[in-house]
Design a protein around this motif. Structure first.
Motif, short mmCIF file in Angstrom:
data_model
loop_
_atom_site.label_atom_id
_atom_site.label_comp_id
_atom_site.label_asym_id
_atom_site.label_seq_id
_atom_site.Cartn_x
_atom_site.Cartn_y
_atom_site.Cartn_z
N TYR A 340 -7.43 1.77 2.75
CA TYR A 340 -7.55 0.78 1.69
C TYR A 340 -8.78 -0.09 1.92
O TYR A 340 -9.51 -0.44 1.00
CB TYR A 340 -6.34 -0.17 1.67
CG TYR A 340 -5.08 0.45 1.15
CD1 TYR A 340 -5.03 1.79 0.80
CD2 TYR A 340 -3.93 -0.32 1.00
CE1 TYR A 340 -3.84 2.35 0.32
CE2 TYR A 340 -2.76 0.23 0.53
CZ TYR A 340 -2.71 1.56 0.20
OH TYR A 340 -1.57 2.10 -0.26
N SER A 341 -8.98 -0.45 3.18
CA SER A 341 -10.07 -1.39 3.46
C SER A 341 -11.40 -0.77 3.08
O SER A 341 -12.32 -1.46 2.67
CB SER A 341 -10.05 -1.84 4.91
OG SER A 341 -10.62 -0.86 5.73
N THR A 359 -0.16 -0.01 -5.52
CA THR A 359 -0.21 1.25 -4.79
C THR A 359 1.17 1.88 -4.81
O THR A 359 2.17 1.19 -4.91
CB THR A 359 -0.58 1.02 -3.31
OG1 THR A 359 0.39 0.13 -2.77
CG2 THR A 359 -1.96 0.44 -3.15
N GLU A 363 1.42 6.19 -1.00
CA GLU A 363 0.08 5.81 -0.59
C GLU A 363 -0.99 6.79 -1.04
O GLU A 363 -2.13 6.70 -0.61
CB GLU A 363 -0.05 5.65 0.94
CG GLU A 363 0.78 4.51 1.49
CD GLU A 363 0.57 4.32 2.98
OE1 GLU A 363 -0.58 4.46 3.42
OE2 GLU A 363 1.55 4.05 3.69
N ILE A 366 -4.15 4.56 -5.43
CA ILE A 366 -4.38 3.11 -5.58
C ILE A 366 -4.85 2.90 -7.02
O ILE A 366 -5.74 3.60 -7.49
CB ILE A 366 -5.51 2.59 -4.67
CG1 ILE A 366 -5.27 2.98 -3.22
CG2 ILE A 366 -5.66 1.08 -4.80
CD1 ILE A 366 -6.40 2.53 -2.29
#
Ligand code: ADP
Ligand code: ASP
Ligand code: MG
Length: 469
Positions: A340-341, A359, A363, A366
């Motif tokens: 995600y980052s 989300t 996973e 997104i």
């Protein structure tokens, strides 16, 4: 003696007649021994025309640019003639208008020759809406024998960072400069008239605070001058349960806490710029939203500890148009720390603000909501950074969506709000594309197709009986 910063929006200064109304509101205040700083928006529609022209200029010839600037002079001079009776003041204002437009013409011609517009030159072009309206308002005040002096945001001392298009104020320098320049005038009962929306970097390059930014100018000035209150004058009675243009029976909310108002501003209760409340929250300066066409109405008061008592959990509902949804898919994101980052890092570094995120538990997906105008740039940025690197397999987008946000302080910890909202949607046959609950728990927001947006707002307004608040 109370010090009040008053901001007048585009509709409030749309015509000469409206500007005379504005002048009277200011005069009535000064008669009550209030010291007033005026912040003005561009005449209604002018900033949009400038946005359009800035885009077009790179493809135009000089003749088309002159046609545009000719019309701009005509409109503003006609407004000035209607707003100002005194011939000398009228002439001076007309000259100020012509001088500004001739500068604009040079900028547009430059863009036309270079065939390119940069964020910096775009802000320069967009600054002219307010640079043209402020002299008219200033003239109208002088016309009714008030002492007034016109300032651009830059001349008033507002300094920002270099984030053109959505600049943020540097409050320490700003406070120092604004105090030094405006306070002596207030002490002499002169009304400073400041262009909203525009400021400058430390090097003096013109910046804008983001669309609707005149509200922000007003709150910035109020903090710099330690004002007692900020009054945002607009064309509706205050902040309402929803946009009265969608639901006619929408009701005014007499009080709101800062938290609720921030939530509403961010979630598109268009009545206010999303960052406008930041400066006043810390300084605890109350803000009132008031109607220029109904000045007897006290409007909505936004202050600490204020809130409209309501038995219902939802107090207001907003529809945010002009957004787009991006879906990022990739089975490899499942359980991969830092995936995600990577996405948010890329967006952050490119100055792309994410308005909403959701989300799936798996996973593998997104979903993001961003401003629609940023869609092209966001997609190419994400594609270059993420595709073909093993993590993300597909990036898709939808640009015909809108966000619906239901807000209210009582939502915290109340069960069943979401289910009532979604049942209301199901009843109307509206399909929900994405859901998120703000961590503040002051709102539940979700995404639907834009064509269903107004029906969704009406359904929630009805479900929570907001017209009886
Ligand atoms: P201004 O030109 O005065 O800045 P804006 O157009 O930015 O005015 O904002 C005022 C408009 O916001 C209103 O005319 C109204 O249609 C719209 N609006 C949307 N949601 C709300 C709301 N919850 N309360 C009040 N006005 C709203
Ligand atoms: N004129 C600017 C705009 O239309 C700023 C404002 O009206 O607040 O976005
Ligand atoms: Mg506005």
């Amino acid at each position: 003696m109370k010090k009040i910063v008053m901001k007048f929006g585009g509709t409030s200064v749309a015509t000469g007649e409206n500007i005379r109304r504005v002048a009277k509101i200011v005069a009535d205040s000064t008669k009550k021994d209030q010291r007033v700083v005026v912040v003005v928006s561009a005449l209604a529609g002018v900033t949009n025309q400038l946005v359009e022209e800035a885009e077009q200029a790179k493809k135009q010839d000089e003749k088309q640019i002159q046609e545009f600037t000719g019309k701009l002079v005509e409109k503003h001079v006609a407004t000035a003639v209607e707003a100002i009776k005194n011939k000398t003041v009228q002439k001076e204002t007309e000259q100020a208008i012509k001088k500004a437009v001739s500068e604009l013409e040079k900028v547009l011609t430059g863009i036309c020759y270079v065939g390119e517009i940069t964020p910096k030159s775009r802000d320069y072009v967009l600054s002219f809406g307010e640079r043209l309206s402020a002299p008219i308002v200033c003239g109208a005040l002088r016309d009714i024998k008030l002492q007034a002096q016109c300032f651009t945001g830059k001349d008033a001392g507002i300094v920002t960072d270099e984030n053109f298009g959505a600049a943020s104020p540097l409050m320490n320098v700003t406070t120092h400069q604004v105090k030094g320049r405006l306070e002596p005038l207030l002490e002499k009962n002169v009304v400073p008239v400041v262009t909203g929306y525009i400021a400058a970097t430390q090097d003096g390059v013109v910046t804008t605070l983001g669309r609707g930014g005149s509200d922000y100018t007003a709150t910035i000035l109020s903090v710099a001058l330690s004002a007692d209150e900020v009054w945002i004058w607009t064309d509706v009675d205050g902040i309402m349960t929803t946009d009265p243009k969608i639901v006619q029976s929408a009701k005014m909310l007499p009080q709101l806490s800062y938290g609720e108002a921030v939530e509403m501003a961010i979630f598109g209760a268009k009545a206010m710029h999303p960052s406008a409340l930041e400066p006043v929250i810390e300084a605890q300066i109350p803000v009132r939203i008031r109607n220029v066409f109904n000045p007897e109405n006290p409007g909505t008061l936004i202050a600490n500890g204020e809130e409209t008592k309501s038995t219902e959990v939802v107090k207001a509902v907003a529809m945010i148009r002009d957004v787009a949804m991006i879906n990022i898919k990739g089975a490899a994101m499942v359980g991969a720390p830092g995936s995600y980052s990577k996405v948010f890092d890329v967006l952050g570094k490119n100055n792309i603000n994410v308005m909403m995120v959701s989300t799936a538990v798996s996973e593998a997906n997104i979903s993001l909501i961003i401003r629609r105008s940023l869609l092209g740039r966001t997609l190419s940025t994400l594609e270059i950074a993420l595709l073909g690197r093993g993590l993300v397999s597909e990036i898709t987008s939808e640009d015909d969506v809108c966000v619906i946000a239901a807000m209210g302080a009582n939502m915290k910890g109340t069960l069943g709000v979401a289910s009532r909202i979604f049942a209301a949607m199901a009843q109307k046959g509206i399909n929900i594309r994405m859901i998120a609950q703000g961590s503040s728990e002051l709102n539940v927001s979700f995404v639907v197709k834009e064509k269903d947006g107004e029906a969704a707002v009406r359904a929630i307004h009805e479900e929570f009986k907001l017209d009886r608040i």
